[in-house]
Design a protein around this motif. Sequence first.
Motif, PDB file in Angstrom:
ATOM      1  N   ASP A 127       0.862  -1.180   0.000  1.00 47.68           N
ATOM      2  CA  ASP A 127       0.000   0.000   0.000  1.00 47.68           C
ATOM      3  C   ASP A 127       0.899   1.230   0.000  1.00 47.68           C
ATOM      4  N   LEU A 128       1.014   1.880  -1.141  1.00 49.57           N
ATOM      5  CA  LEU A 128       1.910   3.024  -1.308  1.00 49.57           C
ATOM      6  C   LEU A 128       1.203   4.307  -0.888  1.00 49.57           C
ATOM      7  N   GLY A 129       1.872   5.143  -0.088  1.00 47.34           N
ATOM      8  CA  GLY A 129       1.249   6.370   0.402  1.00 47.34           C
ATOM      9  C   GLY A 129       0.039   6.062   1.258  1.00 47.34           C
ATOM     10  N   SER A 130       0.226   5.196   2.233  1.00 52.92           N
ATOM     11  CA  SER A 130      -0.884   4.567   2.953  1.00 52.92           C
ATOM     12  C   SER A 130      -1.704   5.524   3.807  1.00 52.92           C
ATOM     13  N   GLY A 131      -1.098   6.614   4.297  1.00 55.29           N
ATOM     14  CA  GLY A 131      -1.859   7.591   5.086  1.00 55.29           C
ATOM     15  C   GLY A 131      -2.406   7.012   6.371  1.00 55.29           C
ATOM     16  N   CYS A 132      -3.719   6.946   6.491  1.00 58.67           N
ATOM     17  CA  CYS A 132      -4.344   6.411   7.707  1.00 58.67           C
ATOM     18  C   CYS A 132      -4.288   4.890   7.765  1.00 58.67           C
ATOM     19  N   ILE A 190       9.942   5.056  -1.328  1.00 63.79           N
ATOM     20  CA  ILE A 190      10.404   3.891  -2.088  1.00 63.79           C
ATOM     21  C   ILE A 190      10.231   4.084  -3.595  1.00 63.79           C
ATOM     22  N   ILE A 191       9.650   5.208  -3.999  1.00 61.63           N
ATOM     23  CA  ILE A 191       9.520   5.470  -5.430  1.00 61.63           C
ATOM     24  C   ILE A 191      10.923   5.627  -6.027  1.00 61.63           C
ATOM     25  N   ASN A 192      11.133   5.046  -7.173  1.00 63.22           N
ATOM     26  CA  ASN A 192      12.412   5.031  -7.893  1.00 63.22           C
ATOM     27  C   ASN A 192      13.424   4.071  -7.290  1.00 63.22           C
ATOM     28  N   SER A 193      12.990   3.261  -6.324  1.00 64.82           N
ATOM     29  CA  SER A 193      13.866   2.218  -5.793  1.00 64.82           C
ATOM     30  C   SER A 193      13.210   0.868  -6.035  1.00 64.82           C
ATOM     31  N   ASP A 194      13.952  -0.196  -5.826  1.00 64.10           N
ATOM     32  CA  ASP A 194      13.398  -1.534  -5.998  1.00 64.10           C
ATOM     33  C   ASP A 194      12.633  -1.902  -4.734  1.00 64.10           C
ATOM     34  N   ALA A 195      11.335  -1.952  -4.836  1.00 63.31           N
ATOM     35  CA  ALA A 195      10.503  -2.258  -3.670  1.00 63.31           C
ATOM     36  C   ALA A 195      10.358  -3.751  -3.454  1.00 63.31           C
ATOM     37  N   ALA A 253       3.510  12.450 -10.567  1.00 65.10           N
ATOM     38  CA  ALA A 253       2.788  11.506 -11.426  1.00 65.10           C
ATOM     39  C   ALA A 253       3.728  10.879 -12.454  1.00 65.10           C
ATOM     40  N   ASP A 254       4.634  11.687 -13.025  1.00 66.29           N
ATOM     41  CA  ASP A 254       5.607  11.151 -13.986  1.00 66.29           C
ATOM     42  C   ASP A 254       6.477  10.082 -13.331  1.00 66.29           C
ATOM     43  N   GLY A 255       6.952  10.396 -12.107  1.00 63.41           N
ATOM     44  CA  GLY A 255       7.794   9.437 -11.393  1.00 63.41           C
ATOM     45  C   GLY A 255       7.047   8.162 -11.054  1.00 63.41           C
ATOM     46  N   LEU A 256       5.797   8.293 -10.611  1.00 59.84           N
ATOM     47  CA  LEU A 256       4.987   7.118 -10.308  1.00 59.84           C
ATOM     48  C   LEU A 256       4.772   6.266 -11.551  1.00 59.84           C
ATOM     49  N   HIS A 257       4.498   6.938 -12.666  1.00 63.82           N
ATOM     50  CA  HIS A 257       4.266   6.231 -13.927  1.00 63.82           C
ATOM     51  C   HIS A 257       5.471   5.360 -14.283  1.00 63.82           C
ATOM     52  N   ARG A 258       6.666   5.940 -14.229  1.00 68.39           N
ATOM     53  CA  ARG A 258       7.887   5.188 -14.567  1.00 68.39           C
ATOM     54  C   ARG A 258       8.107   4.041 -13.582  1.00 68.39           C
ATOM     55  N   TRP A 259       7.940   4.331 -12.303  1.00 71.90           N
ATOM     56  CA  TRP A 259       8.213   3.325 -11.269  1.00 71.90           C
ATOM     57  C   TRP A 259       7.232   2.159 -11.344  1.00 71.90           C
ATOM     58  N   LEU A 260       5.972   2.467 -11.550  1.00 72.77           N
ATOM     59  CA  LEU A 260       4.968   1.405 -11.638  1.00 72.77           C
ATOM     60  C   LEU A 260       5.209   0.525 -12.860  1.00 72.77           C
ATOM     61  N   ARG A 261       5.570   1.147 -13.975  1.00 74.70           N
ATOM     62  CA  ARG A 261       5.886   0.342 -15.172  1.00 74.70           C
ATOM     63  C   ARG A 261       7.044  -0.606 -14.893  1.00 74.70           C
ATOM     64  N   LYS A 262       8.045  -0.115 -14.168  1.00 77.90           N
ATOM     65  CA  LYS A 262       9.197  -0.955 -13.850  1.00 77.90           C
ATOM     66  C   LYS A 262       8.791  -2.114 -12.951  1.00 77.90           C
TER      67      LYS A 262
END
Length: 271
Positions: A122-127, A174-179, A197-206
Amino acid sequence: MAFRSWRRLLLGRQNALARAWRSRRGAPSLRWKRCRHWSAGRTLDPEVRAFLEENTEVTSSGHLTPEIRLRLLTPRCRFWREKPDLWPYGDPFWAIYWPGGQALSRYILDNPRVVKGRSVLDLGSGCGATAIAAVMSGASQVLANDIDPIAGMAMRLNCELNHLDPFPIAIKNIINSDAGKWDLIVLGDMFYDEQLADGLHRWLRKCIRMHETEVLIGDPGRYQFLSHSIHNQLHKVIEYSLPEYTRQENNGLTSSIVWSYQPSSNSLESC
C-alpha cells in the motif's frame, strides 16, 4: 478556525509533499525523528500516542467503509478549530480519509479474491485504511508505506481499533527504488502533482516489467490525474458514489474510481 482552512492548507502544501515524495527524503516539516521500518512488535512512543488519542476522533461514519474504524480529524477535534500551524508535527495528510483510498478499500472489502493469499504493498498509505482492508480480506502479506512517521503511528492505532495485529510499515520514499516483488500494489490519491505523477508512472511500469505486479489506483477524478498520460493506460474497474460527508470534505467531488493500470507492451519495454 474551521476545517476548511485545514483543507486549504493541506491542499496548498501538496506541492511540498510532492517534492518530498519525488526526492529520497521524508515528509516536509516533520518534528519527529524519522524511522525507516516498523516491525509488528515495535511499541508506540507514549507521548505521541497520547497526543493522537487526544486530538483525533474514532469514526467509521461518513465514508465508504463503515466496517473500518479510524482515528481522523473531525469537527469535534480541538485542532479542527485551532490554527493549523499549532499542530506540532508534520502536516496531517493521514488524518483525512481521502476519496481514492476509500474507493480502493471498499473494492477490496467487497472483492476479497483480489488480495486473498497475495502480497500487497500500500503506497502512500496515510491512515492505513486500504492496508487494513487487505488484511481483513485475507492478504498473505501486507506492507504499508508512507513518508510521515506520524502516519505510521496512526496506522498502528488504527490496527488496534480494528482488532488486527499491526502490519509492517516502511517510513521512507520507495519510489524510484526496488521495492521488491509484490503481487499487488495499491495507491490512492497520489496523482496530485505532474512531476510526482511522472515518477509514479515510470516506477509502476518498472514494477510490472520486473515482477509482473498488478496495480490498482484510486482517484476521484482530479485534473492532474485525468490529464496525465497514464490515464490512457488505465482500465476502469468500478466507480463509487461518495457519501455526503466526503463530498463536503472534497469540494463537491461526487464519486471515486478504482482503476487497473495496464501499460502496453511497448510502454513496458521503454522503461
